[in-house]
Design a protein around this motif. Structure first.
Motif, PDB file in Angstrom:
ATOM      1  N   ALA A   1      90.315 -44.496  38.652  1.00 23.34           N
ATOM      2  CA  ALA A   1      91.192 -45.201  39.600  1.00 23.34           C
ATOM      3  C   ALA A   1      91.030 -44.637  41.011  1.00 23.34           C
ATOM      4  CB  ALA A   1      92.641 -45.075  39.149  1.00 23.34           C
ATOM      5  N   GLU A   2      90.869 -43.313  41.116  1.00 23.75           N
ATOM      6  CA  GLU A   2      90.744 -42.695  42.446  1.00 23.75           C
ATOM      7  C   GLU A   2      89.450 -43.134  43.146  1.00 23.75           C
ATOM      8  OE1 GLU A   2      93.182 -38.523  41.610  1.00 23.75           O
ATOM      9  OE2 GLU A   2      91.120 -38.748  40.911  1.00 23.75           O
TER      10      GLU A   2
ATOM     11  N   CYS B   1      87.683 -45.822  42.447  1.00 27.27           N
ATOM     12  CA  CYS B   1      87.781 -47.268  42.702  1.00 27.27           C
ATOM     13  C   CYS B   1      88.589 -47.543  43.964  1.00 27.27           C
ATOM     14  CB  CYS B   1      88.472 -47.983  41.536  1.00 27.27           C
ATOM     15  SG  CYS B   1      87.371 -48.289  40.184  1.00 27.27           S
ATOM     16  N   ALA B   2      89.689 -46.785  44.132  1.00 26.55           N
ATOM     17  CA  ALA B   2      90.542 -47.005  45.308  1.00 26.55           C
ATOM     18  C   ALA B   2      89.745 -46.732  46.584  1.00 26.55           C
ATOM     19  CB  ALA B   2      91.765 -46.091  45.233  1.00 26.55           C
TER      20      ALA B   2
ATOM     21  N   GLN C   1      87.198 -49.545  47.225  1.00 29.87           N
ATOM     22  CA  GLN C   1      87.828 -50.765  47.763  1.00 29.87           C
ATOM     23  C   GLN C   1      88.271 -50.553  49.203  1.00 29.87           C
ATOM     24  OE1 GLN C   1      90.828 -51.511  44.811  1.00 29.87           O
ATOM     25  NE2 GLN C   1      89.296 -52.226  43.348  1.00 29.87           N
ATOM     26  N   GLN C   2      88.865 -49.392  49.446  1.00 29.05           N
ATOM     27  CA  GLN C   2      89.346 -49.080  50.796  1.00 29.05           C
ATOM     28  C   GLN C   2      88.219 -49.179  51.828  1.00 29.05           C
ATOM     29  OE1 GLN C   2      91.386 -45.281  50.663  1.00 29.05           O
ATOM     30  NE2 GLN C   2      90.763 -44.894  52.785  1.00 29.05           N
TER      31      GLN C   2
END
Ligand code: C2E
Ligand code: CA
Ligand code: CA
Length: 410
Positions: free
Chosen positions: A252-253, A255-256, A259-260
């Motif tokens: 999740a980290e 991926c974030a 995306q950012q």
């Protein structure tokens, strides 16, 4: 690259061979290449005697493998017992397989080379072995692990003194830049640039590797997005330590951050060493599978050093095999390396994996990789890792080399 030869005038080599002809041939070549001090010994005992007379151990020992009384291997063992840690090259006129095998002896044996010693081989060896700082003048690679304390390292991560540099990853058919690997560098105001070998292990030990990796990933993705906004769409490879695979929040980290920064997951490859990959089980295995499901690439780093079987590796959904530089560097002149390299590339092709060769330092190895159908390559022959801001200018200059790098037409 700057030539190191100018610095060899203060370096010393000890040549040990019972054949006066071969010994003098090597001594003359050393002097012709600019080595300042060349000492000769006609047998093992004479060499040990010479060593006891010298102020400091020689920077390199070139020893004949076959000698009456004490052979090359016995001499190397005797040197170990006396605490001599200089790099050693063994010379022999026996078959290539035997000569290649001496490199696995350890005890500082760097290379086995064929007699009569060729000038180019000697130059390569001198470059490799004399590149390290002289005894007593330690800095950079090869210095003993420094005492980096956890608080200082943590501070360096938080203040972004640890930054990624980027090594170009090149298409082997065309020579064109396709992507980069992010390699961490610590710009410490007091120590200068500290190489990752000195602080990654500390970060892993002190539970700082998570913060370090996320910082490197964040900066690398930001750089990739910046290049992209200027018309350079590149892939980005980042190194992931084994410790991180046990953290379920890692997916999740990352991926974030992806995306950012507006990157596509297919642009990003996570490099995991072969041994980590093979040992991954349970939660670690799940992390790898989830990265693949999200569309990230997964690369087996340092392939060839982990002694894994294909059956073990096929458990993990890898997209790329990254062949360790110990099988790449010098493969053009060492048959045993060539065979391993070719079969690894062949196997990867059948499994539909992309292949990257690391540690390409010469045109000869580059040509070999082309002939073996390796997909892409990295190494000092192309470029060392550089700050992100330097890459566009480097790539512009690199354009002039494309005719030389392109796969020659048959
Ligand atoms: P690696 O992932 O195998 O990275 C390749 C290393 O080989 C790099 O050393 C690179 O500078 C060096 N190299 C590249 N081309 C050549 C060549 O032609 N000849 C030779 N002799 N060497 C070449 P570097 O940057 O010192 O990194 C050492 C190791 O530190 C890396 O090995 C990687 O395992 C680790 N590392 C670097 N950055 C990170 C990071 O952000 N996170 C983690 N976990 N590990 C990292
Ligand atoms: Ca790597
Ligand atoms: Ca590697």
């Amino acid at each position: 690259m700057t030539s190191p030869e100018s610095t060899w005038s203060r370096r010393s080599v000890l040549v040990v061979d019972d054949s006066a002809l071969q010994r003098q041939h090597v001594a003359r070549l050393c002097m012709a290449l600019g080595v300042g001090q060349v000492v000769e010994a006609a047998h093992g005992l004479a060499a040990l005697e010479q060593l006891s007379l010298l102020d400091a151990p020689p920077d390199l020992l070139i020893i004949a493998l076959e000698m009456p009384a004490m052979d090359g291997i016995e001499l190397v063992e005797a040197l170990q017992l006396r605490g001599v840690r200089s790099p050693v090259v063994l010379l022999s006129s026996r078959d290539d397989a035997l000569i290649d095998s001496v490199q696995s002896l350890g005890h500082g044996v760097k290379r086995g080379l064929r007699k009569p010693l060729a000038r180019d081989d000697l130059r390569d060896v001198l470059r490799e072995c004399l590149a390290a700082p002289q005894a007593g003048a330690e800095s950079g690679r090869g210095r003993p692990p420094s005492s980096i304390c956890a608080q200082v390292l943590e501070q360096a991560i938080l203040t972004r003194q640890i930054v990624p540099h980027f090594q170009p990853k090149i298409d082997t058919n065309t020579g064109i830049l396709r992507g980069v690997e992010a390699l961490a560098r610590w710009h410490d105001p007091e120590r200068g640039t500290v190489p990752p070998d000195e602080f990654i292990a500390v970060a892993e030990r002190e539970s700082l590797i998570h913060a370090l990796t996320l910082s490197v990933v964040d900066q690398s993705f930001a750089q990739c997005a910046l290049w992209q906004s200027r018309g350079m769409r590149l892939t980005m490879a980042v190194n992931i330590s084994p410790e991180l695979l046990t953290r379920p929040d890692l997916v999740a980290e990352v991926c974030a951050l992806q995306q950012q920064h507006g990157l596509d997951p297919s642009q990003i490859t996570l490099e995991i060493t072969e041994s980590t990959a093979v040992e991954s089980q349970g939660a670690a295995h799940a992390v790898l599978v989830r990265f693949r499901l999200k569309g990230f690439g997964l690369s087996i780093d340092d392939y060839g050093t982990g002694f894994s079987s294909m059956q073990q590796l096929s458990r993990i959904p890898f997209t790329e095999l990254k062949i360790d530089r110990s099988f790449v560097h010098g493969a053009h002149r060492r048959r045993s390396l060539r065979v391993i390299l070719e079969s690894a590339l062949d196997m990867a092709r059948r499994l539909n994996l992309a292949t990257v060769a690391e540690g390409v330092e010469t045109l000869e190895d580059w040509r070999l990789l082309q002939s073996f159908g390796c997909t892409s390559a990295q190494g000092w022959f192309i470029a060392k890792a550089m700050p992100g801001s330097a890459l566009p200018a480097w790539n512009k200059g690199h354009g002039a080399r494309l005719p030389e790098l392109r796969l020659p037409r048959r």
